[in-house]
Design a protein around this motif. Structure first.
Motif, mmCIF file in Angstrom:
data_model
loop_
_atom_site.group_PDB
_atom_site.id
_atom_site.type_symbol
_atom_site.label_atom_id
_atom_site.label_comp_id
_atom_site.label_asym_id
_atom_site.label_seq_id
_atom_site.Cartn_x
_atom_site.Cartn_y
_atom_site.Cartn_z
ATOM 1 N N LEU A 99 0.838 -1.199 0.000
ATOM 2 C CA LEU A 99 0.000 0.000 0.000
ATOM 3 C C LEU A 99 0.874 1.250 0.000
ATOM 4 O O LEU A 99 0.569 2.236 -0.671
ATOM 5 N N LEU A 100 1.967 1.172 0.744
ATOM 6 C CA LEU A 100 2.877 2.310 0.817
ATOM 7 C C LEU A 100 3.404 2.670 -0.573
ATOM 8 O O LEU A 100 3.553 3.845 -0.906
ATOM 9 N N ASN A 107 1.858 2.527 -3.309
ATOM 10 C CA ASN A 107 0.871 3.355 -3.989
ATOM 11 C C ASN A 107 0.941 4.799 -3.511
ATOM 12 O O ASN A 107 0.829 5.731 -4.306
ATOM 13 N N LEU A 108 1.145 4.953 -2.212
ATOM 14 C CA LEU A 108 1.273 6.302 -1.666
ATOM 15 C C LEU A 108 2.513 6.992 -2.228
ATOM 16 O O LEU A 108 2.450 8.150 -2.654
ATOM 17 N N GLN A 118 -0.672 9.979 6.621
ATOM 18 C CA GLN A 118 -1.452 9.584 5.454
ATOM 19 C C GLN A 118 -2.168 8.257 5.638
ATOM 20 O O GLN A 118 -3.199 8.015 5.020
ATOM 21 N N THR A 119 -1.603 7.377 6.425
ATOM 22 C CA THR A 119 -2.121 6.013 6.472
ATOM 23 C C THR A 119 -2.745 5.634 7.802
ATOM 24 O O THR A 119 -3.498 4.666 7.885
#
Lengths: 201, 201
Positions: free
Chosen positions: B17-18, B20-21, B38-39
DNA sequence: ATTTGTGAACAGTTTCACAGCG
DNA sequence: CGCTGTGAAACTGTTCACAAAT
């Protein structure tokens, strides 16, 4: 109203899947080994899960399929009232969810669909009303919507999430690849297909 | 070819997921606190993850966005060769996945779609070939397909899974509510929308 | 003989605390 | 000083072993 035990997340996810298995299990009795064979989970883990849940009617004979299903449903607080949902983003994926069959037999009711393109909102046919995204706030409040499925393009994902949160939604199923930023009170479950592919590959 | 460290599952999911960030992060530097904001993950957890990964170029200055992204990609063994996928079940949901945009920018290529209804196979338009389900075995072998997305009706789910396993697929993204029974060598990731709704509600 | 219920042992994951680098 | 790297400590989740029930 019996005390609803606090079930840990991992156990909860398994019990939810087990519910689906119980729904189609042909025999009226099921053992922890049966479940293990169908799911791949260790039989001891299943017994432990059911122990946490407080169910103890299986002693030495296995469980009664229907009774166990009811007990899990009750313990997880499902089967209670229906929950109102909405779909945000009516592209190809979102439009596919307009199909009622998806939520059929579940306690979820889709009450509205939203898209930032007026065009899509007007063209698509659906069994529930579709609205332009700028009406999200009041529709969500008016319809008592608590859950959302997010199927927008990645670049819109955070903006729409912010609006959902502002409107008071409690949970979001995130079908985008974006990591969503939400306050701790809002739950997010990531179900993006591409992310899922990455996880297994 | 540096030793690919064995990353625990939980960390792996976060790093994916990171990624994608990092892909959309505007600045060329990012700190563990930025990521946390952010997460919602604890900053210490992020540092720990990156430590496990063996990355240690951030000392006291935060991380270089692009460099970190490359390092994660490499450490997770992504970005390597492209992986061939197929879609099984071309109902409304499956058909929505015929859209190339879904896998765009990822290393996954959809090589084939299958459905047990000949009708659907013939009618649907798609950028890759569609086949009747009884041809799964040889097509999967011929095309070197290793991953599948399962979007059939629940009652077909296990049958199709058995065929996928027999054909040698290594991972399945399960969009049905059914609990799939697979040998331990085959990985399953459940991404059903209704199950996801249950989890968050 | 099976099969659960139970808690202790074990494994995995997250948080904390802080030394050390720039 | 702000921020990472690091390992220990706390916590969560899973497996094991076996007594008890039928």
């Amino acid at each position: 109203m019996s005390a609803i035990v606090d079930i840990p997340g991992a156990t909860r996810k398994r019990l939810l899947l087990l519910l689906n298995l119980l729904g189609v299990w042909p025999k009226d009795k099921i053992t922890s080994v049966d479940i293990s064979e169908q799911t791949g989970w260790k039989d001891s883990l299943i017994r432990h899960d059911l122990w946490l849940l407080g169910y103890n009617k299986g002693v030495s004979n296995g469980y009664q399929t229907v009774d166990l299903r009811d007990a899990i449903n009750q313990a997880l607080g499902l089967e209670a009232e229906t929950k109102n949902c909405c779909i945000v983003g009516l592209g190809r994926l979102g439009a596919a969810l307009l199909d009622e069959k998806l939520t059929q037999g579940s306690s979820f009711v889709i009450k509205a669909g939203f898209d930032s393109s007026l065009n899509r909102v007007e063209i698509l046919r659906s069994s529930f009303p579709l609205y332009p995204a700028n009406q999200m706030n009041w529709i969500i409040k008016q319809e008592g919507i608590t859950l959302a499925v997010l199927t927008v393009e990645d670049k819109e994902a955070q903006t729409m999430t912010d609006r959902l949160v502002a409107a008071g939604v409690l949970g979001i199923v995130n079908m985008t690849r974006t990591v969503l930023k939400v306050p701790p009170s809002v739950k997010v479950e990531n179900a993006s297909i591409v992310n899922a592919l990455k996880i297994i590959s």
